[in-house]
Design an enzyme around this catalytic site. Structure first.
Site, PDB file in Angstrom:
ATOM      1  N   PHE A 165      -3.450   4.323  -5.816  1.00 49.35           N
ATOM      2  CA  PHE A 165      -3.464   3.460  -7.523  1.00 49.35           C
ATOM      3  C   PHE A 165      -4.273   2.711  -7.752  1.00 49.35           C
ATOM      4  O   PHE A 165      -4.590   2.228  -8.482  1.00 49.35           O
ATOM      5  CB  PHE A 165      -2.100   3.200  -7.561  1.00 49.35           C
ATOM      6  CG  PHE A 165      -1.314   2.060  -7.684  1.00 49.35           C
ATOM      7  CD1 PHE A 165      -0.620   2.698  -9.562  1.00 49.35           C
ATOM      8  CD2 PHE A 165      -1.248   1.104  -7.271  1.00 49.35           C
ATOM      9  CE1 PHE A 165      -0.298   1.357 -10.170  1.00 49.35           C
ATOM     10  CE2 PHE A 165      -0.641   0.168  -7.924  1.00 49.35           C
ATOM     11  CZ  PHE A 165      -0.186   0.316 -10.186  1.00 49.35           C
TER      12      PHE A 165
ATOM     13  N   GLY B 151       1.218  -1.192  -0.087  1.00 50.23           N
ATOM     14  CA  GLY B 151      -0.061   0.029  -0.169  1.00 50.23           C
ATOM     15  C   GLY B 151       1.076   1.341   0.193  1.00 50.23           C
ATOM     16  O   GLY B 151       2.025   1.204  -0.538  1.00 50.23           O
ATOM     17  N   LEU B 152       0.555   2.022   0.602  1.00 54.15           N
ATOM     18  CA  LEU B 152       1.166   3.614   0.776  1.00 54.15           C
ATOM     19  C   LEU B 152       1.425   4.284  -0.898  1.00 54.15           C
ATOM     20  O   LEU B 152       2.542   4.240  -0.928  1.00 54.15           O
ATOM     21  CB  LEU B 152       2.562   3.460   1.823  1.00 54.15           C
ATOM     22  CG  LEU B 152       1.963   3.604   2.933  1.00 54.15           C
ATOM     23  CD1 LEU B 152       3.210   3.549   3.699  1.00 54.15           C
ATOM     24  CD2 LEU B 152       1.232   4.598   3.693  1.00 54.15           C
ATOM     25  N   CYS B 153       0.564   4.209  -1.903  1.00 54.63           N
ATOM     26  CA  CYS B 153       0.702   4.693  -3.268  1.00 54.63           C
ATOM     27  C   CYS B 153      -0.144   5.191  -3.662  1.00 54.63           C
ATOM     28  O   CYS B 153      -1.001   5.345  -4.501  1.00 54.63           O
ATOM     29  CB  CYS B 153       0.946   3.838  -3.952  1.00 54.63           C
ATOM     30  SG  CYS B 153       0.129   1.926  -4.000  1.00 54.63           S
ATOM     31  N   GLY B 154      -1.368   6.156  -2.188  1.00 56.17           N
ATOM     32  CA  GLY B 154      -2.307   6.839  -2.884  1.00 56.17           C
ATOM     33  C   GLY B 154      -3.350   6.213  -3.470  1.00 56.17           C
ATOM     34  O   GLY B 154      -3.434   5.022  -2.659  1.00 56.17           O
TER      35      GLY B 154
END
Lengths: 291, 138
Positions: free
Chosen positions: A91, A86-89
Protein backbone atom coordinates in the site's frame (compact mmCIF):
# COMPACT_ATOMS: atom_id res chain seq x y z
CA UNK A 1 18.48 -30.67 14.85
CA UNK A 2 16.12 -28.65 16.99
CA UNK A 3 15.09 -30.28 20.21
CA UNK A 4 11.49 -31.22 20.84
CA UNK A 5 11.10 -28.41 23.29
CA UNK A 6 12.37 -25.84 20.81
CA UNK A 7 9.99 -27.02 18.12
CA UNK A 8 7.11 -27.01 20.55
CA UNK A 9 7.94 -23.45 21.48
CA UNK A 10 8.07 -22.35 17.85
CA UNK A 11 4.71 -23.91 17.13
CA UNK A 12 3.18 -22.10 20.08
CA UNK A 13 4.63 -18.76 19.04
CA UNK A 14 3.51 -19.20 15.43
CA UNK A 15 0.04 -20.04 16.70
CA UNK A 16 -0.17 -16.84 18.68
CA UNK A 17 1.09 -14.83 15.70
CA UNK A 18 -1.59 -16.43 13.62
CA UNK A 19 -4.17 -15.40 16.15
CA UNK A 20 -3.01 -11.82 15.87
CA UNK A 21 -2.96 -11.74 12.08
CA UNK A 22 -6.42 -13.26 11.99
CA UNK A 23 -7.73 -10.64 14.41
CA UNK A 24 -6.06 -7.85 12.41
CA UNK A 25 -7.77 -9.08 9.30
CA UNK A 26 -11.16 -8.93 10.98
CA UNK A 27 -10.52 -5.46 12.32
CA UNK A 28 -9.43 -4.28 8.87
CA UNK A 29 -12.60 -5.70 7.35
CA UNK A 30 -14.75 -3.82 9.85
CA UNK A 31 -12.90 -0.56 9.27
CA UNK A 32 -13.15 -1.03 5.54
CA UNK A 33 -16.90 -1.31 5.80
CA UNK A 34 -17.06 1.85 7.87
CA UNK A 35 -14.97 3.82 5.38
CA UNK A 36 -17.18 2.64 2.54
CA UNK A 37 -20.27 3.64 4.46
CA UNK A 38 -18.90 7.12 5.06
CA UNK A 39 -18.18 7.43 1.36
CA UNK A 40 -21.70 6.39 0.46
CA UNK A 41 -23.10 8.96 2.85
CA UNK A 42 -20.99 11.80 1.49
CA UNK A 43 -21.63 11.05 -2.17
CA UNK A 44 -24.89 12.98 -2.68
CA UNK A 45 -23.35 15.96 -0.93
CA UNK A 46 -20.31 15.98 -3.18
CA UNK A 47 -22.44 15.52 -6.29
CA UNK A 48 -24.68 18.44 -5.34
CA UNK A 49 -21.72 20.72 -4.77
CA UNK A 50 -20.28 19.74 -8.11
CA UNK A 51 -23.52 20.50 -9.86
CA UNK A 52 -23.96 23.87 -8.28
CA UNK A 53 -20.36 24.84 -9.02
CA UNK A 54 -20.80 23.81 -12.60
CA UNK A 55 -23.99 25.85 -12.87
CA UNK A 56 -22.59 28.94 -11.23
CA UNK A 57 -19.07 28.86 -12.61
CA UNK A 58 -20.41 28.53 -16.13
CA UNK A 59 -21.91 31.98 -15.82
CA UNK A 60 -19.09 33.90 -14.20
CA UNK A 61 -15.84 34.68 -15.85
CA UNK A 62 -13.52 31.92 -14.84
CA UNK A 63 -10.47 34.06 -14.30
CA UNK A 64 -12.27 36.27 -11.86
CA UNK A 65 -12.49 33.64 -9.15
CA UNK A 66 -9.28 32.80 -7.31
CA UNK A 67 -10.11 29.11 -6.91
CA UNK A 68 -11.05 28.66 -10.55
CA UNK A 69 -8.21 30.66 -12.04
CA UNK A 70 -5.86 28.56 -14.11
CA UNK A 71 -2.44 30.16 -14.24
CA UNK A 72 0.93 28.96 -15.34
CA UNK A 73 1.81 26.17 -12.94
CA UNK A 74 5.24 26.97 -11.64
CA UNK A 75 4.96 26.03 -8.01
CA UNK A 76 2.90 22.97 -7.24
CA UNK A 77 2.08 21.07 -4.11
CA UNK A 78 1.74 17.31 -4.10
CA UNK A 79 -0.38 15.93 -1.29
CA UNK A 80 0.73 12.36 -0.64
CA UNK A 81 -1.65 10.20 1.35
CA UNK A 82 -0.08 7.22 3.10
CA UNK A 83 -1.07 5.25 6.17
CA UNK A 84 0.16 5.77 9.70
CA UNK A 85 0.64 2.08 10.36
CA UNK A 86 2.37 -0.67 8.48
CA UNK A 87 1.49 -4.30 7.82
CA UNK A 88 -0.60 -3.43 4.83
CA UNK A 89 1.35 -4.96 1.98
CA UNK A 90 2.52 -2.73 -0.83
CA UNK A 91 0.00 0.00 0.00
CA UNK A 92 2.54 2.59 1.09
CA UNK A 93 5.38 1.64 -1.20
CA UNK A 94 3.10 1.96 -4.22
CA UNK A 95 2.11 5.48 -3.23
CA UNK A 96 5.59 6.58 -2.33
CA UNK A 97 7.02 5.18 -5.55
CA UNK A 98 4.37 6.93 -7.60
CA UNK A 99 4.97 10.24 -5.84
CA UNK A 100 8.70 9.93 -6.30
CA UNK A 101 8.28 9.22 -9.98
CA UNK A 102 6.08 12.28 -10.27
CA UNK A 103 8.80 14.39 -8.70
CA UNK A 104 11.70 12.84 -10.57
CA UNK A 105 10.14 12.93 -14.01
CA UNK A 106 8.65 16.37 -13.49
CA UNK A 107 5.38 14.93 -14.69
CA UNK A 108 3.37 18.05 -14.17
CA UNK A 109 6.02 20.18 -15.85
CA UNK A 110 6.26 22.35 -12.76
CA UNK A 111 9.36 24.29 -11.90
CA UNK A 112 9.07 23.39 -8.29
CA UNK A 113 7.08 20.75 -6.46
CA UNK A 114 6.87 20.58 -2.70
CA UNK A 115 5.18 17.93 -0.61
CA UNK A 116 2.38 17.80 1.89
CA UNK A 117 2.60 14.47 3.65
CA UNK A 118 -0.44 12.91 5.12
CA UNK A 119 0.45 9.81 7.12
CA UNK A 120 3.45 8.63 9.05
CA UNK A 121 4.75 6.19 6.45
CA UNK A 122 5.10 8.82 3.76
CA UNK A 123 6.71 11.23 6.16
CA UNK A 124 9.26 8.66 7.31
CA UNK A 125 10.17 7.90 3.73
CA UNK A 126 10.47 11.44 2.40
CA UNK A 127 12.23 12.82 5.44
CA UNK A 128 15.17 10.58 4.73
CA UNK A 129 15.44 12.01 1.25
CA UNK A 130 16.11 15.48 -0.03
CA UNK A 131 12.63 16.62 -0.99
CA UNK A 132 11.06 19.89 0.07
CA UNK A 133 8.39 19.05 2.63
CA UNK A 134 5.95 21.87 3.16
CA UNK A 135 3.43 20.31 5.48
CA UNK A 136 2.88 17.20 7.55
CA UNK A 137 -0.38 15.82 8.87
CA UNK A 138 -0.37 12.73 11.03
CA UNK A 139 -3.12 10.43 12.22
CA UNK A 140 -5.65 11.59 9.65
CA UNK A 141 -6.55 8.16 8.34
CA UNK A 142 -6.84 6.66 11.80
CA UNK A 143 -9.79 8.93 12.60
CA UNK A 144 -11.07 10.28 9.30
CA UNK A 145 -13.36 13.27 9.60
CA UNK A 146 -14.49 16.00 7.30
CA UNK A 147 -13.38 18.43 9.97
CA UNK A 148 -9.78 17.28 9.72
CA UNK A 149 -9.91 17.22 5.92
CA UNK A 150 -11.33 20.74 5.98
CA UNK A 151 -8.46 21.96 8.12
CA UNK A 152 -5.99 20.68 5.57
CA UNK A 153 -8.12 22.00 2.73
CA UNK A 154 -8.27 25.43 4.28
CA UNK A 155 -4.53 25.67 4.75
CA UNK A 156 -3.76 24.50 1.26
CA UNK A 157 -6.40 26.76 -0.27
CA UNK A 158 -5.12 29.78 1.60
CA UNK A 159 -1.66 29.19 0.23
CA UNK A 160 -3.03 28.75 -3.25
CA UNK A 161 -4.97 32.00 -3.04
CA UNK A 162 -1.93 33.83 -1.70
CA UNK A 163 -0.03 32.84 -4.79
CA UNK A 164 2.44 30.68 -2.88
CA UNK A 165 1.18 27.76 -4.98
CA UNK A 166 -0.08 27.64 -8.54
CA UNK A 167 -1.62 24.19 -8.34
CA UNK A 168 -2.32 21.41 -5.86
CA UNK A 169 -2.36 17.73 -6.72
CA UNK A 170 -3.22 14.72 -4.61
CA UNK A 171 -1.72 11.28 -4.98
CA UNK A 172 -3.62 8.54 -3.21
CA UNK A 173 -4.79 4.95 -3.42
CA UNK A 174 -8.16 4.59 -4.99
CA UNK A 175 -10.25 1.79 -3.60
CA UNK A 176 -11.22 -0.55 -6.42
CA UNK A 177 -12.21 -3.58 -4.39
CA UNK A 178 -11.07 -5.27 -1.21
CA UNK A 179 -8.23 -6.86 -3.15
CA UNK A 180 -7.38 -4.12 -5.65
CA UNK A 181 -6.10 -0.61 -5.14
CA UNK A 182 -5.02 1.83 -7.78
CA UNK A 183 -2.73 4.79 -7.28
CA UNK A 184 -4.11 7.95 -8.84
CA UNK A 185 -2.91 11.54 -9.17
CA UNK A 186 -5.66 14.15 -9.21
CA UNK A 187 -5.77 17.89 -9.38
CA UNK A 188 -7.32 19.57 -6.37
CA UNK A 189 -6.68 23.20 -7.23
CA UNK A 190 -7.49 25.15 -9.28
CA UNK A 191 -10.97 23.69 -9.61
CA UNK A 192 -11.73 23.05 -13.24
CA UNK A 193 -15.42 22.40 -13.84
CA UNK A 194 -15.42 19.90 -16.64
CA UNK A 195 -18.06 19.33 -19.22
CA UNK A 196 -18.45 15.71 -18.17
CA UNK A 197 -19.71 16.77 -14.78
CA UNK A 198 -23.17 15.35 -14.70
CA UNK A 199 -26.00 17.73 -14.14
CA UNK A 200 -28.10 15.06 -12.56
CA UNK A 201 -29.05 17.19 -9.58
CA UNK A 202 -31.46 19.19 -11.69
CA UNK A 203 -30.22 22.23 -9.80
CA UNK A 204 -30.11 25.80 -10.95
CA UNK A 205 -30.50 24.76 -14.59
CA UNK A 206 -32.74 27.07 -16.52
CA UNK A 207 -34.79 28.53 -13.70
CA UNK A 208 -34.68 32.23 -13.02
CA UNK A 209 -33.10 32.50 -9.62
CA UNK A 210 -32.78 35.31 -7.22
CA UNK A 211 -29.31 35.23 -5.76
CA UNK A 212 -28.56 36.32 -2.27
CA UNK A 213 -26.34 38.17 -1.88
CA UNK A 214 -24.97 37.34 -5.34
CA UNK A 215 -23.97 34.48 -7.60
CA UNK A 216 -20.42 35.24 -6.79
CA UNK A 217 -20.96 35.08 -3.03
CA UNK A 218 -22.62 31.67 -3.32
CA UNK A 219 -19.75 30.41 -5.41
CA UNK A 220 -17.35 31.83 -2.82
CA UNK A 221 -18.99 29.83 -0.09
CA UNK A 222 -19.39 26.61 -2.07
CA UNK A 223 -15.99 26.29 -3.76
CA UNK A 224 -14.00 25.75 -0.55
CA UNK A 225 -16.52 23.10 0.51
CA UNK A 226 -15.78 21.27 -2.70
CA UNK A 227 -12.05 21.28 -2.02
CA UNK A 228 -12.72 19.97 1.48
CA UNK A 229 -15.05 17.21 0.43
CA UNK A 230 -12.67 16.07 -2.29
CA UNK A 231 -9.87 15.80 0.22
CA UNK A 232 -12.23 13.98 2.54
CA UNK A 233 -13.02 11.51 -0.22
CA UNK A 234 -9.34 11.00 -0.98
CA UNK A 235 -8.81 10.23 2.71
CA UNK A 236 -11.73 7.80 2.81
CA UNK A 237 -10.64 6.10 -0.41
CA UNK A 238 -7.14 5.76 0.99
CA UNK A 239 -8.45 4.38 4.23
CA UNK A 240 -10.64 1.84 2.45
CA UNK A 241 -7.68 0.90 0.24
CA UNK A 242 -5.38 0.63 3.25
CA UNK A 243 -7.79 -1.67 5.00
CA UNK A 244 -8.26 -3.73 1.86
CA UNK A 245 -4.50 -4.07 1.51
CA UNK A 246 -4.16 -4.99 5.17
CA UNK A 247 -6.90 -7.59 4.87
CA UNK A 248 -5.09 -9.25 1.99
CA UNK A 249 -1.73 -9.03 3.74
CA UNK A 250 -3.10 -10.47 6.96
CA UNK A 251 -4.95 -13.21 5.17
CA UNK A 252 -1.70 -14.26 3.50
CA UNK A 253 0.11 -14.02 6.80
CA UNK A 254 -2.52 -16.19 8.47
CA UNK A 255 -2.23 -18.76 5.68
CA UNK A 256 1.57 -18.69 5.88
CA UNK A 257 1.44 -19.18 9.62
CA UNK A 258 -0.84 -22.16 9.06
CA UNK A 259 1.62 -23.65 6.62
CA UNK A 260 4.50 -23.08 9.01
CA UNK A 261 2.58 -24.75 11.81
CA UNK A 262 1.94 -27.73 9.56
CA UNK A 263 5.62 -28.09 8.68
CA UNK A 264 6.69 -27.63 12.27
CA UNK A 265 4.18 -30.17 13.50
CA UNK A 266 5.51 -32.64 10.99
CA UNK A 267 9.03 -31.93 12.13
CA UNK A 268 7.95 -32.27 15.70
CA UNK A 269 6.35 -35.65 15.12
CA UNK A 270 9.37 -36.88 13.21
CA UNK A 271 11.69 -35.76 15.97
CA UNK A 272 9.45 -37.38 18.55
CA UNK A 273 9.36 -40.66 16.65
CA UNK A 274 13.10 -40.54 16.19
CA UNK A 275 13.53 -39.99 19.91
CA UNK A 276 11.22 -42.92 20.72
CA UNK A 277 12.95 -45.17 18.21
CA UNK A 278 16.31 -44.22 19.62
CA UNK A 279 15.16 -44.92 23.16
CA UNK A 280 13.79 -48.30 22.16
CA UNK A 281 16.98 -49.19 20.37
CA UNK A 282 18.88 -48.29 23.48
CA UNK A 283 16.64 -50.47 25.66
CA UNK A 284 16.83 -53.37 23.24
CA UNK A 285 20.58 -52.86 22.90
CA UNK A 286 20.92 -52.78 26.65
CA UNK A 287 18.86 -55.96 27.06
CA UNK A 288 20.90 -57.67 24.36
CA UNK A 289 24.10 -56.80 26.15
CA UNK A 290 22.82 -58.17 29.47
CA UNK A 291 22.16 -61.58 28.01
CA UNK B 1 -43.49 22.90 1.04
CA UNK B 2 -40.78 20.27 1.23
CA UNK B 3 -37.41 20.46 2.95
CA UNK B 4 -34.25 18.54 2.11
CA UNK B 5 -30.99 18.86 4.00
CA UNK B 6 -27.84 17.24 2.66
CA UNK B 7 -24.58 17.02 4.62
CA UNK B 8 -21.36 15.05 4.20
CA UNK B 9 -22.74 12.65 6.81
CA UNK B 10 -25.71 11.93 4.65
CA UNK B 11 -29.20 13.25 4.25
CA UNK B 12 -30.27 14.97 7.45
CA UNK B 13 -33.81 15.83 6.54
CA UNK B 14 -35.44 14.09 3.65
CA UNK B 15 -38.54 15.32 1.91
CA UNK B 16 -40.14 16.67 5.05
CA UNK B 17 -43.35 18.67 4.86
CA UNK B 18 -42.68 22.03 6.50
CA UNK B 19 -44.51 25.32 6.88
CA UNK B 20 -41.57 27.63 7.45
CA UNK B 21 -37.77 27.48 7.46
CA UNK B 22 -35.54 30.11 9.01
CA UNK B 23 -31.93 30.05 7.91
CA UNK B 24 -28.70 31.88 8.76
CA UNK B 25 -27.91 33.69 5.51
CA UNK B 26 -24.56 35.39 5.15
CA UNK B 27 -26.31 38.74 5.32
CA UNK B 28 -28.56 37.80 8.19
CA UNK B 29 -31.45 35.60 9.11
CA UNK B 30 -33.94 34.78 6.42
CA UNK B 31 -37.30 33.13 6.54
CA UNK B 32 -38.74 31.02 3.79
CA UNK B 33 -42.48 30.49 3.49
CA UNK B 34 -44.43 28.50 0.94
CA UNK B 35 -44.69 30.26 -2.39
CA UNK B 36 -41.24 31.80 -2.14
CA UNK B 37 -39.64 32.87 -5.42
CA UNK B 38 -36.89 30.71 -6.90
CA UNK B 39 -33.80 31.66 -4.96
CA UNK B 40 -30.30 30.64 -4.08
CA UNK B 41 -28.49 31.99 -1.06
CA UNK B 42 -25.16 31.46 0.63
CA UNK B 43 -25.38 30.28 4.22
CA UNK B 44 -23.35 31.30 7.21
CA UNK B 45 -23.06 29.70 10.62
CA UNK B 46 -26.09 29.77 12.87
CA UNK B 47 -29.35 28.11 13.85
CA UNK B 48 -31.80 26.73 11.34
CA UNK B 49 -35.37 26.66 12.55
CA UNK B 50 -37.75 24.22 10.90
CA UNK B 51 -41.44 24.73 11.51
CA UNK B 52 -43.76 21.84 10.81
CA UNK B 53 -47.36 21.14 11.69
CA UNK B 54 -46.05 19.22 14.72
CA UNK B 55 -43.89 22.04 16.03
CA UNK B 56 -40.48 23.62 15.58
CA UNK B 57 -37.09 21.93 15.53
CA UNK B 58 -33.75 23.69 15.80
CA UNK B 59 -30.53 22.68 14.07
CA UNK B 60 -27.04 24.13 14.25
CA UNK B 61 -25.72 24.48 10.72
CA UNK B 62 -22.61 25.90 9.12
CA UNK B 63 -21.83 27.00 5.59
CA UNK B 64 -23.15 25.90 2.23
CA UNK B 65 -26.16 27.20 0.39
CA UNK B 66 -29.91 26.98 0.13
CA UNK B 67 -31.91 26.65 -3.03
CA UNK B 68 -35.62 27.30 -3.20
CA UNK B 69 -37.46 26.13 -6.27
CA UNK B 70 -41.15 25.40 -6.72
CA UNK B 71 -41.83 24.96 -3.03
CA UNK B 72 -38.87 22.66 -2.47
CA UNK B 73 -36.20 23.97 -0.10
CA UNK B 74 -32.85 22.31 -0.58
CA UNK B 75 -30.17 23.00 1.98
CA UNK B 76 -26.60 21.87 1.53
CA UNK B 77 -24.40 22.45 4.54
CA UNK B 78 -21.14 21.20 5.96
CA UNK B 79 -22.44 20.49 9.46
CA UNK B 80 -25.98 20.07 10.70
CA UNK B 81 -26.86 18.94 14.21
CA UNK B 82 -30.32 18.80 15.71
CA UNK B 83 -30.59 20.41 19.15
CA UNK B 84 -30.63 17.04 20.88
CA UNK B 85 -27.64 15.77 18.88
CA UNK B 86 -25.24 18.46 20.02
CA UNK B 87 -22.39 17.20 22.16
CA UNK B 88 -22.52 19.97 24.73
CA UNK B 89 -19.32 18.97 26.50
CA UNK B 90 -17.40 18.96 23.27
CA UNK B 91 -18.89 22.26 22.12
CA UNK B 92 -17.94 23.85 25.45
CA UNK B 93 -14.39 22.57 25.11
CA UNK B 94 -14.18 23.83 21.53
CA UNK B 95 -15.53 27.21 22.53
CA UNK B 96 -13.00 27.63 25.32
CA UNK B 97 -10.17 26.53 23.07
CA UNK B 98 -11.21 28.75 20.15
CA UNK B 99 -11.85 31.76 22.37
CA UNK B 100 -8.40 31.30 23.84
CA UNK B 101 -6.91 31.22 20.35
CA UNK B 102 -8.93 34.22 19.28
CA UNK B 103 -7.79 36.34 22.21
CA UNK B 104 -4.22 36.07 20.98
CA UNK B 105 -5.12 37.21 17.47
CA UNK B 106 -6.32 40.38 15.82
CA UNK B 107 -8.10 40.93 12.49
CA UNK B 108 -4.68 41.79 11.06
CA UNK B 109 -3.75 38.10 11.30
CA UNK B 110 -6.09 37.39 8.42
CA UNK B 111 -6.76 33.71 7.80
CA UNK B 112 -6.00 32.38 11.27
CA UNK B 113 -8.15 35.08 12.85
CA UNK B 114 -11.05 34.19 10.58
CA UNK B 115 -10.64 30.50 11.34
CA UNK B 116 -10.66 31.11 15.09
CA UNK B 117 -13.64 33.42 14.79
CA UNK B 118 -15.54 30.82 12.83
CA UNK B 119 -14.74 28.14 15.42
CA UNK B 120 -16.10 30.38 18.16
CA UNK B 121 -19.23 31.03 16.18
CA UNK B 122 -19.80 27.35 15.41
CA UNK B 123 -19.42 26.36 19.06
CA UNK B 124 -21.67 29.19 20.22
CA UNK B 125 -24.33 28.22 17.74
CA UNK B 126 -24.23 24.61 18.90
CA UNK B 127 -24.57 25.61 22.54
CA UNK B 128 -27.36 28.06 21.81
CA UNK B 129 -29.28 25.50 19.78
CA UNK B 130 -28.82 22.83 22.43
CA UNK B 131 -29.91 25.25 25.13
CA UNK B 132 -33.11 26.42 23.44
CA UNK B 133 -33.95 22.84 22.51
CA UNK B 134 -33.74 21.87 26.16
CA UNK B 135 -35.92 24.74 27.27
CA UNK B 136 -38.63 23.73 24.88
CA UNK B 137 -38.66 20.17 26.14
CA UNK B 138 -38.83 21.11 29.82
Amino acid sequence: MATLKQIRRRIASTRSTQKITRAMKLVAAAKLRRAQMNMERAKPYAARIRDVIFDLAGHTERESHPLLAVREEKKALLVVITSDRGLCGAFNSNIVRRAERYLRDREGGHEEVSLALLGRKGRDYFRRRAYPIRREYMEVLSAPSLERASEIGREVTAEFVDGGLDAVYVVYNEFKSAVAQQVVVERLLPIVPESDWALAGGGAGGADFEYEPSRRAILDSVLPLYVNVRLYFAVLESLAAEMGARMTAMENATANAGELIRVLTLQYNKARQAAITKEMLEIVGGAEAMR
Amino acid sequence: MKLDVVTPEGSKVRDEEVTEVTLPGVLGEMGILPGHVAMMAALGTGPMRVQTAQGAVLYAISGGYVEVLEDVVRVLTETCERHDEVDVERARGKLAEAAQRLSGLSPADGESYQVALLSVKKAETRLRVAESGRQRVS
